[in-house]
Every structure is written in C-alpha cells, then in structure tokens.
Design a protein around this motif. Structure first.
Motif, short mmCIF file in Angstrom:
data_model
loop_
_atom_site.label_atom_id
_atom_site.label_comp_id
_atom_site.label_asym_id
_atom_site.label_seq_id
_atom_site.Cartn_x
_atom_site.Cartn_y
_atom_site.Cartn_z
N MET A 70 19.95 -36.03 -4.45
CA MET A 70 19.24 -36.63 -5.59
C MET A 70 20.22 -37.06 -6.66
N LEU A 71 21.27 -36.25 -6.89
CA LEU A 71 22.26 -36.61 -7.89
C LEU A 71 23.02 -37.87 -7.47
N VAL A 72 23.37 -37.94 -6.19
CA VAL A 72 24.15 -39.09 -5.69
C VAL A 72 23.30 -40.35 -5.68
N TYR A 73 22.12 -40.27 -5.19
CA TYR A 73 21.29 -41.47 -5.01
C TYR A 73 20.19 -41.61 -6.07
N GLY A 74 20.23 -40.73 -7.07
CA GLY A 74 19.17 -40.77 -8.07
C GLY A 74 17.95 -40.03 -7.54
N GLU A 75 16.93 -40.02 -8.32
CA GLU A 75 15.73 -39.28 -7.92
C GLU A 75 14.84 -40.17 -7.06
N LYS A 76 15.30 -40.41 -5.87
CA LYS A 76 14.55 -41.23 -4.92
C LYS A 76 13.50 -40.38 -4.24
N THR A 77 12.43 -41.00 -3.89
CA THR A 77 11.31 -40.31 -3.27
C THR A 77 11.70 -39.66 -1.96
N GLN A 78 12.56 -40.31 -1.18
CA GLN A 78 12.96 -39.74 0.11
C GLN A 78 13.71 -38.42 -0.08
N ALA A 79 14.64 -38.37 -1.03
CA ALA A 79 15.38 -37.13 -1.29
C ALA A 79 14.44 -36.05 -1.81
N LEU A 80 13.49 -36.45 -2.63
CA LEU A 80 12.52 -35.50 -3.16
C LEU A 80 11.62 -34.96 -2.04
#
Length: 184
Positions: A44-54
C-alpha cells in the motif's frame, strides 16, 4: 504409583501435547497472516492505497481473525477441561484427607494400645504412609491444574487482545476501501 495413575498421566500428557501442537500451529498461522498483512501494508505504501492491495490485506486479516477466534475457542475448551479435572482432583484430595485423618487416629490408638512393634500397628503405619503419599500427589495435581488454568487464561486473554486489534485493522481497511470506491 498405581497403573491407573500412570494411565491418567499418560492420557493427560498426550492430550496436553496435542493441545500445545494445535495452539502452536494456530500461532504459526497467525504469524503468517500477520506477515501477509505487513506485506500488504508495504504494498500500500509503494503503490498507494489501491483497492487491490487493500483487498489482499482484508483477506489476510480475515484469515488471521478466524485463526485467533479458533485459538480462543481452543483455550476455552482447554480451561473447561482443566477445571473439570481440577474439581475431580479436589474431590479425591478431600477423600484422601478424610481417610488420612481416620488412619492417623487409628494408628495413634494402636500405638497406645498395642505398641509400635505390633503387626496391626505396622500395617496401619504403612497404610497411613501410602495414603499420605497419594494425598500429596493429588494436592500437587490440584496445584498443577490451577497453574495450567492460569496460564491458559492469560494466553486466551492475549489472543482476545490480538483479535480485537485485528478486527480494528479490518474495520479500517473496510473504511478505506469504501472511501476509495466512493472517490471513483
């Protein structure tokens, strides 16, 4: 020690070993899930708070929550079993205490009436020593049961705290997913 005591000890030891193995497996699974949560957090830190990572973090949290709940239920069962065993041991200890008191009184009377060298007196002394040994053994079992209950209760409370933390993280992830979907 009589063979029934040995059987009880072996069965208790085997059940205790299996219980500890199950708890260790569940703790290993929780640690793995927590690692997945940290990894998802790093993503999430690397790619931002993207839905897939969440979603990845959400799945890992779901698994960790289920594992923690299973651990808590295992501890509850373990504590209940220990409490039952402890009550049985307390009952046996009380029976042995009464028998020990009666034998002690009978032994003292025999010493006064027949003397210490009389066969009846010697037999009473042997019985008194045997009952005293059994009484001590069951007293130690009660103490051991109480210690095990305390340790299991402490571990269960720790699991409950971990569960509450996991649930809070899960709710935060759900809020973030909802916010992200609303921002689309």
């Amino acid at each position: 020690m009589s063979s029934s005591n040995k059987k009880v000890n072996v069965v208790f030891t085997l059940q205790n070993t299996q219980f500890n193995k199950n708890i260790n497996d569940m703790n290993r699974q929780i640690r793995l899930c927590e690692q997945q949560v940290r990894t998802a957090g790093q993503q999430m830190l690397v790619y931002g708070e993207k839905t897939q990572a969440l979603a990845t973090k959400q799945r890992a949290l779901t698994t960790a929550i289920k594992s923690a709940e299973t651990n808590i239920n295992n501890y509850k069962k373990r504590i209940s079993s220990l409490q039952t065993t402890m009550q049985q041991n307390i009952s046996k200890t009380e029976q042995l205490k009464a028998k020990k008191q009666a034998l002690s009184k009978e032994y003292k009377n025999s010493v006064k009436e027949l003397g210490e060298e009389d066969e009846k007196t010697k037999e009473l002394k042997r019985q008194l020593e045997e009952v005293t040994e059994q009484y001590q053994e069951y007293s130690n079992r009660v103490k051991s049961n109480a210690d095990s209950i305390n340790k299991s209760t402490t571990a269960m409370e720790s699991q409950k705290a971990k569960l509450n933390s996991l649930k809070a993280q899960y709710q935060q992830v759900n809020r973030t997913i909802l916010e992200n979907s609303n921002n689309l």
